[in-house]
Design an enzyme around this catalytic site. Structure first.
Site, PDB file in Angstrom:
ATOM      1  N   HIS A 266       0.816  -1.221   0.000  1.00  0.00           N
ATOM      2  CA  HIS A 266       0.000   0.000   0.000  1.00  0.00           C
ATOM      3  C   HIS A 266       0.850   1.271   0.000  1.00  0.00           C
ATOM      4  CE1 HIS A 266      -3.461  -2.465   0.200  1.00  0.00           C
ATOM      5  NE2 HIS A 266      -3.573  -2.588   1.505  1.00  0.00           N
TER       6      HIS A 266
ATOM      7  N   GLU B 252     -11.716  -4.024  -2.585  1.00  0.00           N
ATOM      8  CA  GLU B 252     -10.810  -2.963  -3.016  1.00  0.00           C
ATOM      9  C   GLU B 252     -10.498  -3.094  -4.511  1.00  0.00           C
ATOM     10  OE1 GLU B 252      -7.302  -3.282  -0.376  1.00  0.00           O
ATOM     11  OE2 GLU B 252      -8.549  -4.746   0.671  1.00  0.00           O
TER      12      GLU B 252
ATOM     13  N   HIS C 127      -9.931   1.700   0.990  1.00  0.00           N
ATOM     14  CA  HIS C 127      -9.757   0.488   1.792  1.00  0.00           C
ATOM     15  C   HIS C 127     -10.801   0.417   2.908  1.00  0.00           C
ATOM     16  CE1 HIS C 127      -7.748  -2.795   3.840  1.00  0.00           C
ATOM     17  NE2 HIS C 127      -6.756  -2.787   2.983  1.00  0.00           N
TER      18      HIS C 127
END
Length: 354
Positions: free
Chosen positions: A104, A318, A178
């Protein structure tokens, strides 16, 4: 739009101190924090018209462990193996934050930044972030924007999330939201149950299998047919999680990218909660959907209203690029170049409960 400080007391002007409330006449509402361009809460009705917040998280993002609750993750959502990639013949070393891998966007990804509020109104807000060349090891100066917009009609309500970016140098980009979702409601400790009773469908016949570090295997993708990952038709999540499939055991549940059918803006998934009648459809224009069943929620820290979150208390849906695409020429590309505009349109759609 209502702007208030983190204690809900008074308007303030600095992005790091404010929260932004978006609301519709029906009472459906959402709160956005410029820190991480984070969706803090989302209140939607059940079949009796009762509103409840369906998102796990913290009242103030960053209060507890970094779990990415509702945040905008980037510069590259998901994992890049070995925290490195080669682009146009040049090797790039990234900041590792998930063992040897980059997750991420690295240890100081976009979820940890204060985004600038640039366009607010009653039911929408746009936020901007400039990520400098070399940020977490990524090449290029990237200018990103995220817009949240609530709307409703006779068919129901929706939250559109539009993510854009431009760069002055070729770089990997995949932005997503998220959110940790529990359609049964996430605020009441006495009523909060896991998402095992939710029914999920995903528009995908293939997924990306992974190793124990959640890095794609060489043979990816593979067919979902005959596996607990076959959500082409609605299925109870709990029924699938207890099957002793090697891929479930590898990452403690579902944490996999599903390879979506088709292209363009289309429905990627549908989540249903029979008890409350709430339904959420996820729409996207991206090639993949990471489905994560809250495998690392372990009850050791508290979220909203002091509720301790446990494994399986939420599901994340996601949309984005496939994991490790910068290292996998066989995957759909995820490189943004100067003169191009990155665009990710996603929407959370809530049909009127019945």
């Amino acid at each position: 739009m209502r702007v208030f400080d983190r204690r809900g007391v008074r308007p303030v002007g600095r992005a790091g101190d404010l929260l932004i409330s978006l609301a519709l006449p029906s009472g459906i509402r959402a709160t956005v924090d410029p820190r991480g361009a984070t969706l803090v809460d989302l209140w939607v009705p059940d079949r009796e018209g009762r509103l409840d917040d369906i998102l796990l998280g913290h009242e103030v993002p960053g209060q507890g462990p970094r779990m990415f609750y509702g945040s905008t993750v980037g510069r590259y959502a998901n994992r890049i193996a070995g925290a490195a990639f080669t682009l146009d013949g040049q090797a790039h070393r990234l900041a590792a934050n998930d063992g040897p891998n980059c997750l991420h966007g690295g240890p100081e990804g976009f979820d940890a930044r204060d985004w600038q509020v640039v366009v607010p109104d009653e039911a929408s807000v746009t936020l901007r972030l400039v990520s400098p060349d070399g940020d977490q090891g990524f090449p290029g100066r990237l200018t990103a924007q995220v817009a949240y917009a609530l709307s409703e009609d006779d068919a129901g309500a929706r939250l559109d999330i539009t993510m854009t970016a431009t760069t002055d140098r070729a770089t990997p980009v995949s932005l997503t939201n998220h959110a940790y979702v529990n359609l049964g409601g996430a605020r009441d400790a006495a009523r909060l149950r896991g998402v095992g009773d939710h029914r999920l469908s995903v528009a995908a016949a293939r997924l990306v299998p992974v190793d124990a570090a959640a890095i794609p295997l060489a043979e990816a993708p593979v067919a979902v047919e005959g596996t607990p990952f076959d959500f082409r038709h609605p299925a109870r999540i709990g029924d699938r999680l207890r099957v002793g499939h090697p891929q479930l055991l590898a990452v403690r549940g579902i944490d996999h990218c599903f390879c979506l059918y088709g292209a363009g803006f289309r429905q990627a998934a549908r989540l249903e909660h029979p008890e409350t009648g709430r339904v959420m459809a996820v729409w996207t224009d991206q090639p993949g959907l990471q489905v994560y069943s809250g495998n690392w929620l372990d009850g050791t820290h508290r979220g909203k209203d002091g509720v301790a979150y446990r494994m399986g208390d939420a599901i994340c849906l996601e949309p984005g690029a496939w994991p490790d695409a910068p290292n996998r020429p066989d995957f759909p590309p995820a490189i943004l170049r100067p003169g191009e505009r990155y665009l990710h349109r996603m929407a959370l759609v809530f049909p009127t409960p019945r």
